[in-house]
Design a protein around this motif. Structure first.
Motif, PDB file in Angstrom:
ATOM      1  N   TRP A  56       0.874  -0.689   0.234  1.00  0.00           N
ATOM      2  CA  TRP A  56      -0.089  -0.200   0.591  1.00  0.00           C
ATOM      3  C   TRP A  56       0.902   0.908  -0.413  1.00  0.00           C
ATOM      4  O   TRP A  56      -0.268   1.737  -0.398  1.00  0.00           O
ATOM      5  N   ARG A  57       2.001   1.361   0.870  1.00  0.00           N
ATOM      6  CA  ARG A  57       3.001   2.665   0.547  1.00  0.00           C
ATOM      7  C   ARG A  57       3.208   2.857  -0.653  1.00  0.00           C
ATOM      8  O   ARG A  57       3.409   4.147  -0.630  1.00  0.00           O
ATOM      9  N   LEU A  60       0.360   3.695  -2.999  1.00  0.00           N
ATOM     10  CA  LEU A  60      -0.300   4.275  -2.646  1.00  0.00           C
ATOM     11  C   LEU A  60      -0.249   5.959  -2.324  1.00  0.00           C
ATOM     12  O   LEU A  60      -0.355   7.001  -2.368  1.00  0.00           O
ATOM     13  N   GLN A  61       1.134   5.670  -1.263  1.00  0.00           N
ATOM     14  CA  GLN A  61       0.638   6.920   0.377  1.00  0.00           C
ATOM     15  C   GLN A  61       2.302   7.221  -1.340  1.00  0.00           C
ATOM     16  O   GLN A  61       2.071   8.752  -0.324  1.00  0.00           O
ATOM     17  N   GLU A  62       2.918   6.765  -2.055  1.00  0.00           N
ATOM     18  CA  GLU A  62       4.257   7.631  -2.345  1.00  0.00           C
ATOM     19  C   GLU A  62       4.276   8.135  -3.607  1.00  0.00           C
ATOM     20  O   GLU A  62       4.884   8.089  -3.738  1.00  0.00           O
ATOM     21  N   ARG A  63       2.466   8.018  -3.618  1.00  0.00           N
ATOM     22  CA  ARG A  63       2.239   8.101  -5.409  1.00  0.00           C
ATOM     23  C   ARG A  63       1.259   8.967  -5.705  1.00  0.00           C
ATOM     24  O   ARG A  63       0.071   9.288  -4.239  1.00  0.00           O
ATOM     25  N   ASP A  64       0.924   9.794  -6.467  1.00  0.00           N
ATOM     26  CA  ASP A  64      -0.730  10.847  -6.800  1.00  0.00           C
ATOM     27  C   ASP A  64      -1.366   9.824  -7.580  1.00  0.00           C
ATOM     28  O   ASP A  64      -2.509  10.771  -7.700  1.00  0.00           O
ATOM     29  N   VAL A  67      -5.141   5.415  -6.160  1.00  0.00           N
ATOM     30  CA  VAL A  67      -6.205   4.958  -5.655  1.00  0.00           C
ATOM     31  C   VAL A  67      -7.146   3.830  -5.130  1.00  0.00           C
ATOM     32  O   VAL A  67      -6.417   3.044  -6.068  1.00  0.00           O
ATOM     33  N   ALA A  68      -7.242   3.071  -3.963  1.00  0.00           N
ATOM     34  CA  ALA A  68      -7.527   2.554  -3.582  1.00  0.00           C
ATOM     35  C   ALA A  68      -9.114   1.539  -3.804  1.00  0.00           C
ATOM     36  O   ALA A  68      -9.768   2.783  -4.139  1.00  0.00           O
ATOM     37  N   LEU A  69      -9.149   0.417  -3.739  1.00  0.00           N
ATOM     38  CA  LEU A  69     -10.411  -0.369  -3.825  1.00  0.00           C
ATOM     39  C   LEU A  69     -10.503  -0.947  -2.815  1.00  0.00           C
ATOM     40  O   LEU A  69      -9.217  -2.212  -3.258  1.00  0.00           O
ATOM     41  N   ARG A 446      14.027   3.951   9.617  1.00  0.00           N
ATOM     42  CA  ARG A 446      13.623   4.938   8.276  1.00  0.00           C
ATOM     43  C   ARG A 446      14.654   4.123   7.232  1.00  0.00           C
ATOM     44  O   ARG A 446      14.396   5.014   6.117  1.00  0.00           O
TER      45      ARG A 446
ATOM     46  N   TYR B  40     -15.687  -0.255  -1.338  1.00  0.00           N
ATOM     47  CA  TYR B  40     -15.254   0.985  -0.411  1.00  0.00           C
ATOM     48  C   TYR B  40     -14.224   1.187  -1.991  1.00  0.00           C
ATOM     49  O   TYR B  40     -13.748   0.640  -1.896  1.00  0.00           O
ATOM     50  N   GLY B  41     -14.795   2.606  -1.807  1.00  0.00           N
ATOM     51  CA  GLY B  41     -13.474   3.720  -2.104  1.00  0.00           C
ATOM     52  C   GLY B  41     -12.631   4.245  -1.758  1.00  0.00           C
ATOM     53  O   GLY B  41     -12.348   3.921  -1.267  1.00  0.00           O
ATOM     54  N   HIS B  42     -12.156   4.899  -2.695  1.00  0.00           N
ATOM     55  CA  HIS B  42     -10.535   5.013  -2.049  1.00  0.00           C
ATOM     56  C   HIS B  42     -10.421   5.346  -1.245  1.00  0.00           C
ATOM     57  O   HIS B  42      -9.544   5.244  -0.010  1.00  0.00           O
ATOM     58  N   VAL B  45     -11.648   2.818   1.673  1.00  0.00           N
ATOM     59  CA  VAL B  45     -10.196   1.778   2.071  1.00  0.00           C
ATOM     60  C   VAL B  45      -9.288   2.800   3.055  1.00  0.00           C
ATOM     61  O   VAL B  45      -9.321   2.034   4.251  1.00  0.00           O
ATOM     62  N   ARG B 378       4.795  12.951   2.926  1.00  0.00           N
ATOM     63  CA  ARG B 378       4.568  11.175   2.871  1.00  0.00           C
ATOM     64  C   ARG B 378       5.474  10.409   2.470  1.00  0.00           C
ATOM     65  O   ARG B 378       5.104   8.935   2.832  1.00  0.00           O
ATOM     66  N   MET B 381       3.387  10.094   6.253  1.00  0.00           N
ATOM     67  CA  MET B 381       1.306  10.281   6.634  1.00  0.00           C
ATOM     68  C   MET B 381       0.793  10.172   4.479  1.00  0.00           C
ATOM     69  O   MET B 381       1.086  10.292   3.860  1.00  0.00           O
ATOM     70  N   GLN B 382      -0.096   9.689   5.038  1.00  0.00           N
ATOM     71  CA  GLN B 382      -1.242   9.733   3.632  1.00  0.00           C
ATOM     72  C   GLN B 382      -1.539  11.631   3.374  1.00  0.00           C
ATOM     73  O   GLN B 382      -2.577  12.012   3.810  1.00  0.00           O
TER      74      GLN B 382
END
Lengths: 455, 455
Positions: A56-57, A60-64, A67-69, A446, B40-42, B45, B378, B381-382
């Motif tokens: 996920w990181r 999702l978190q590291e990118r623009d 998106v999630a589902l 880290r 569940y969408g973005h 989730v 990022r 965090m999100q």
């Protein structure tokens, strides 16, 4: 096809460690088990959750642009007509009229007859095989109280289709336009005839899939991009690059939906096997769902007026296969004080437990101080307290589950408020002030990391 | 039973917001949907993952006496004989011979006839109801290629039984002894006749269950302990205490396995409803599985020689119900600049996105600096980047999904390397140095929090 490097651990050792330490073990064992099904124990859950969190990181978190589902496991059955699964997701099966068992026609040599000592199928004196018939690999059940045809549904065999079903939704509310991706983690189910090799192939398994929608002209470029990005993800999390390779599918290996697929393969104890597939699915899926739903799934660029069905690049990973690969690659044995030590050299971000806090002796205020340190650290990370047995034995317990740092509270700790931090891999001990311990460990977590098995 | 406080949001508003912002929406909609199933969408989730992460954190990371499990959804079918589900997990159903539909005999008034304009069942002129029969709520399927009786399996209707099946394993390898708990998060399936009320009751849902094994004499004390601990968890994460209550089951409400159950109830838009049950299951489950498996599941204290079947305290929460409760409780509308603002006052730890980074204008180097800040944040965090539209409109977008902090890059930012941090609830803006922004936001994330709706 079973090239085996000398430094590849055996599956027996992995299975044994997993059982001994409650990482992964056979499911429903109290009732004799249920074939090729496994439960994740305490450390296994922590490890697999970390694998998923890192996925996920990265996605999702590291990118623009992703998106999630989380779509339902039981979807509208028309999904699987459109996707081709009802017609084509099958294995050819034969029945033996003698022993009444079924076998995969293309894997007869793997079959075992229930009727000993006959060597059925195909080889026993009493064998009497039927013609091959296609057997659908989807689990089927009925939803609602009426068991008629309309209520037949399937457990999804892949998470991907839930993404295609929602593509139009995402164009509307996610404020994204191609190129962008929709990512999903969740269980899928395949009624495999020959599951096996521990958690490598199970009937119930967890996927980490992303469908990346792109303008058709950019598909090849994005395919190259994602092959490399996904390969790099494994390396960054500690998989040795000599245990990892990208292999392009031959034309006759390609799935019906794919114009090009490359597998990220890992050198498992059973040889080179697919860890993750990165496919160029073209516009196959959106075309099919547009047709079966009578909806227009084209993307319309409001600025240019251009409209097209996006192509899809799909990196599809297995959470269980990834967890198994990380376990295999981390497994090591070395010699300490004349004894063999088993150690999981996991990337600290993947390690189930980040730090163990150990009072050297069970008196003189050491357990109390150790408890205070535990309370401080667990605000930030998963830690364990252990006061049972000789210190060397307690280190071994942590080594076996891959804990990167063992914190020892000793006589000096009570005097100057420092502890020793023992590194799982270098075995070096360093004194650190208790006040800065949490920050120190977070900084280490880290920091970039590479497998000490390569150094 | 439908007491409604004035300050309770309507379900329509929640459903509408969830659809508009892609938080939660009907499943398989492209094919007309599949009843009472949601995807569940973005943001959904991210929110639900945060709910689950906080549950793990409270149950596992912050404690010494709970370990994790992830058992298979398809378990050995004997599990459900032992648990009583095959015999007793049923609803009474009647058929209408006229409209061919089935209804719950105890909920006939909820039924809707397919044969309009008749008011069947029971009320229409053509109604012709059969005697009630028991309908099992477990989804049934077959595993392996042979569809005979031996291969019938069930999708688990609860995660709890996977824990009981593994209890003996955990005594062996987890180095825990009663009192200790085994916690699990995962999907369960119930073929409900009347699902409904958005994600409150679905056929496919996610549970967060823990079985806490205790010496029988300590069961009542631990039951009290866990009732309070679970109630407190919701309050700590921002649920208003006047929307939450503990209610003990009456004797005639108790499940067959329970000697005492209290529900943590939440004041949903549909009235007070179960959010989480905390049951004293006694030794019912271990007794049953010992009997059906012929195994001794007693705990033996090696020091005292004492042996007993532990009693079990079970806090069983629904991840979907919890997510819905957090959404409902966070929903608010206020007036800003003469316009109605929709805002989710979520606890920052639960908020899908922690910070949005917004260049005031799309020029003068502001987007570039904002991108740098995004890259920095990022790591921890999100976050979201948004440059589209007027700043007020961008704030509203973030308010609607509960983003606690909006970071604005303005003209001054380019001069003195500071940004403004706007607080979602107080609406106050504070200038913060970019260099310390990540630390500042992390400190705010870790700070205690209570709902601003109470102040």
């Amino acid at each position: 096809m079973r090239a085996m490097a000398e430094d590849v651990v055996t599956m027996e050792k992995i299975v044994s460690l997993c059982k001994r330490r409650g990482i992964i073990f056979p499911s429903s064992e109290i009732y004799g088990g249920i074939g090729s099904s496994y439960d994740y124990g305490h450390y296994g859950v922590l490890l697999k959750n970390n694998v998923k969190a890192q996925w996920w990181r990265a996605l999702l978190q590291e990118r623009d642009d992703v998106v999630a589902l989380d779509s339902a496991i039981i979807q509208h059955p028309r999904t699987w007509e459109a996707s081709g699964h009802i017609a084509g997701f099958t294995d050819p099966l034969v029945d033996c009229r003698h022993c009444k068992r079924r076998y995969r026609a293309d894997k007869l040599e793997d079959g075992q007859c229930g009727e000993k000592p006959s060597k059925c199928p195909g080889q026993g004196p009493n064998c009497d095989l039927t013609e091959a018939r296609n057997f659908n690999l989807m689990f089927q059940t009925t939803v609602g109280p009426v068991q008629d045809e309309g209520s037949t549904v399937y457990l999804r065999p892949e998470t991907a289709q839930g993404i295609f079903l929602n593509f139009r939704h995402y164009l509307q509310f996610s404020r994204k336009k191609p190129p962008f991706g929709i990512a999903q983690v969740g269980k899928s189910f395949r009624n495999e005839i020959t599951p096996g090799n521990f958690v490598f192939r199970m009937r119930e398994f967890e996927q980490m899939e992303m469908e990346f929608f792109v303008p058709p002209a950019e598909a090849e470029r994005w395919h190259e991009y994602w092959k490399q990005a996904r390969y790099d993800w494994y390396v960054r999390l500690g998989i040795r690059s000599d245990h990892l390779r990208l292999r392009a599918h031959e034309a006759d290996e390609l799935s019906h939906y794919s114009s090009a697929t490359s597998d990220v393969e890992y050198l498992y104890p059973i040889g080179w096997q697919e860890l993750e597939g990165v496919a160029n699915r073209g516009d196959f899926d959106l075309t099919q769902h547009a047709k079966y739903s009578n909806q227009n799934l084209e993307y319309v660029d409001t600025a240019s007026g251009e409209r097209y069905l996006p192509y899809v690049i799909e990196p599809a990973a297995g959470a269980d296969r990834a967890t198994l690969a990380f376990l295999c690659d981390a497994y090591d044995e070395d010699q300490i004080d004349g004894e063999t030590r088993t150690v999981l050299r996991l990337h600290p971000l993947l390690a189930p437990v980040k730090a163990a806090v150990l009072p050297l002796v069970k008196k003189d205020g050491q357990p109390e101080l150790a408890r205070e340190i535990v309370a401080q650290l667990r605000e930030r990370m998963q830690v364990e307290y252990d006061e049972g047995g000789a210190i060397g034995r307690r280190y071994r317990r942590q080594d076996e589950i891959g804990t990167p740092w063992s914190i020892t509270v000793d006589h000096q700790s009570l005097e100057d408020a420092t502890v020793t931090v023992r590194d799982r891999d270098s075995l070096q001990q360093q004194r650190v002030a208790i006040a800065s311990l949490a920050d120190e460990l977070e900084a280490r977590l880290r920091a970039p990391w590479s497998s000490p098995k390569l150094s």
